[in-house]
Design a protein around this motif. Sequence first.
Motif, short mmCIF file in Angstrom:
data_model
loop_
_atom_site.label_atom_id
_atom_site.label_comp_id
_atom_site.label_asym_id
_atom_site.label_seq_id
_atom_site.Cartn_x
_atom_site.Cartn_y
_atom_site.Cartn_z
N GLU A 217 12.78 -7.81 10.79
CA GLU A 217 12.95 -7.36 9.42
C GLU A 217 12.05 -8.16 8.49
O GLU A 217 11.80 -9.34 8.73
CB GLU A 217 14.42 -7.51 9.00
CG GLU A 217 14.80 -6.71 7.78
CD GLU A 217 16.31 -6.57 7.63
OE1 GLU A 217 16.77 -6.57 6.49
OE2 GLU A 217 17.03 -6.47 8.66
N MET A 218 11.56 -7.49 7.44
CA MET A 218 10.88 -8.17 6.34
C MET A 218 11.88 -8.38 5.22
O MET A 218 12.55 -7.43 4.79
CB MET A 218 9.69 -7.33 5.86
CG MET A 218 9.11 -7.75 4.51
SD MET A 218 8.26 -9.34 4.54
CE MET A 218 6.60 -8.81 5.03
N LEU A 219 11.97 -9.61 4.73
CA LEU A 219 12.90 -9.92 3.64
C LEU A 219 12.09 -10.37 2.43
O LEU A 219 11.28 -11.30 2.51
CB LEU A 219 13.88 -11.00 4.06
CG LEU A 219 14.80 -10.60 5.23
CD1 LEU A 219 14.36 -11.29 6.50
CD2 LEU A 219 16.24 -10.93 4.94
N CYS A 220 12.31 -9.68 1.30
CA CYS A 220 11.51 -9.92 0.10
C CYS A 220 12.28 -9.40 -1.09
O CYS A 220 12.95 -8.37 -0.99
CB CYS A 220 10.16 -9.22 0.24
SG CYS A 220 9.15 -9.20 -1.25
N VAL B 129 -1.52 -9.72 2.47
CA VAL B 129 -0.38 -9.59 3.38
C VAL B 129 0.65 -8.71 2.70
O VAL B 129 0.67 -8.57 1.47
CB VAL B 129 0.25 -10.96 3.72
CG1 VAL B 129 -0.78 -11.90 4.33
CG2 VAL B 129 0.87 -11.62 2.49
N GLY B 130 1.50 -8.07 3.49
CA GLY B 130 2.54 -7.27 2.87
C GLY B 130 3.00 -6.12 3.73
O GLY B 130 3.03 -6.21 4.96
N MET B 131 3.35 -5.02 3.07
CA MET B 131 3.93 -3.85 3.72
C MET B 131 3.27 -2.58 3.20
O MET B 131 2.62 -2.57 2.17
CB MET B 131 5.43 -3.80 3.48
CG MET B 131 6.24 -4.88 4.17
SD MET B 131 6.35 -4.63 5.97
CE MET B 131 7.49 -3.25 6.04
N ARG B 132 3.51 -1.49 3.95
CA ARG B 132 3.07 -0.16 3.54
C ARG B 132 4.30 0.70 3.23
O ARG B 132 5.31 0.61 3.94
CB ARG B 132 2.26 0.51 4.63
CG ARG B 132 0.99 -0.22 5.02
CD ARG B 132 0.24 0.56 6.10
NE ARG B 132 -1.00 -0.09 6.49
CZ ARG B 132 -1.15 -0.84 7.58
NH1 ARG B 132 -0.10 -1.03 8.39
NH2 ARG B 132 -2.30 -1.40 7.87
N ALA B 133 4.16 1.53 2.21
CA ALA B 133 5.17 2.54 1.89
C ALA B 133 4.56 3.91 2.11
O ALA B 133 3.34 4.09 2.03
CB ALA B 133 5.66 2.39 0.45
N GLN B 134 5.41 4.90 2.37
CA GLN B 134 4.92 6.25 2.62
C GLN B 134 5.85 7.26 1.96
O GLN B 134 7.05 7.04 1.83
CB GLN B 134 4.84 6.55 4.12
CG GLN B 134 4.20 7.89 4.44
CD GLN B 134 3.96 8.08 5.92
OE1 GLN B 134 4.59 7.44 6.75
NE2 GLN B 134 3.02 8.97 6.27
N GLY C 264 0.83 -1.19 0.00
CA GLY C 264 0.00 0.00 0.00
C GLY C 264 0.87 1.24 0.00
O GLY C 264 1.94 1.26 0.63
N VAL C 265 0.43 2.29 -0.71
CA VAL C 265 1.24 3.50 -0.88
C VAL C 265 0.49 4.68 -0.26
O VAL C 265 -0.56 5.09 -0.77
CB VAL C 265 1.54 3.76 -2.36
CG1 VAL C 265 2.46 4.96 -2.51
CG2 VAL C 265 2.15 2.52 -3.01
N LEU C 266 1.06 5.23 0.80
CA LEU C 266 0.46 6.35 1.53
C LEU C 266 1.22 7.62 1.18
O LEU C 266 2.37 7.81 1.58
CB LEU C 266 0.53 6.09 3.03
CG LEU C 266 -0.09 4.76 3.52
CD1 LEU C 266 0.13 4.58 5.01
CD2 LEU C 266 -1.56 4.70 3.18
N LEU D 295 9.68 2.45 2.70
CA LEU D 295 8.87 1.50 3.46
C LEU D 295 8.79 1.96 4.91
O LEU D 295 9.77 2.45 5.48
CB LEU D 295 9.48 0.10 3.41
CG LEU D 295 9.47 -0.61 2.05
CD1 LEU D 295 10.06 -2.01 2.20
CD2 LEU D 295 8.07 -0.69 1.46
N LEU D 296 7.62 1.79 5.50
CA LEU D 296 7.47 2.11 6.92
C LEU D 296 8.20 1.06 7.76
O LEU D 296 8.41 -0.08 7.32
CB LEU D 296 5.99 2.11 7.29
CG LEU D 296 5.17 3.30 6.79
CD1 LEU D 296 3.70 3.10 7.11
CD2 LEU D 296 5.68 4.60 7.43
N PRO D 297 8.61 1.42 8.98
CA PRO D 297 9.18 0.42 9.89
C PRO D 297 8.21 -0.74 10.04
O PRO D 297 6.98 -0.57 9.95
CB PRO D 297 9.36 1.19 11.20
CG PRO D 297 9.40 2.63 10.80
CD PRO D 297 8.52 2.76 9.59
#
Length: 323
Positions: free
Chosen positions: A248-251, A99-104, A18-20, A73-75
């Motif tokens: 940490e997220m590794l991808c 599932v995943g991560m957010r970016a800002q 997701g992109v904030l 990427l957010l923490p």
Amino acid sequence: MELRKVWGNRPLIIVCVGVLIQDEIGRILLQRRGDDGLWGEPGGALDPGEDFLTAARRELLEETGLVCPDLHLLPIAEGLQGGPEFFSIYPNGHEVYIVGMRAQGTLAASALDHAAPDDSGETLELRWFALDDLPPISKNVNRLSLSLLRGRVGLPPLPLEPTPPAPPTGNHLGDLRKLVGHRPLHAPGSNVLVTDKQGRLLLLRHGGTGKWTVPGGSLEPGETFEACARRELFEETGLSAATLEPLEMLCGPDYRFTYLHGDVVDNVSVLYRAQGVSGELIPQEGEVLEVGWFGVDELPPDEELSGALIRDNLRIWKRGQSV
């Protein structure tokens, strides 16, 4: 969509970002979606082998025509997404657990004058909105992201749509494999660093590869990354942890792994540090061939480890030991 041809509408785990984007006065950039006509953040699913930040930049460009120089990427404590509340049913009937991560990032309000979404039909309209004056929001994944931003400025969270109970734990990835063969699949999951009183790290020799790894495995639909870590730790070792600290997220392309039987996975893995470990170490029969406790200077060589993901798990652990 290729998976849907053989899987139907049943729930799939989709790895997304997701992109904030906020402007200089804190307004959030939202798109009116082409599928349901409601509003949400830009973003979408990762392509095979793609990392989260690359996907965030691509999705932002496709859905808005904009480039954000400070996108990041957010923490992990704020950025991580996953769990039963991330369930969605799309208008076409497809069921997913995101599932995943957010970016800002930030852009000037005037940037919107130059927006140019692609012709896919995903974006019907783009507008800036104050966090206390939001339009009708699409899906919980967007509501949760906006609630994160609202919480930073003292606003209450948005109400969530009701979600069904998560399906029983099974073997989601294995069930997909029966239908799609060896082709690359995203394999979201968790790994766990466990140490003993002497500070040695627990490693397991995996039955499927013959290589050393740390406890861990793949996510099931509706499961959080932490719940996956707890389940896999107990299944593979008989151990439990009082707390699990996400590190940490590794991808990304470095974490593609090919098993001896030919299955290819793109690992998307959260690494946890276990604290307050209890229980009797009982290796999982068939899955774990051998266990061992290793000091920093006693770790197996890289060629005896189960791929780049595990090598980086151990590097992160070693880095923590030197602090």
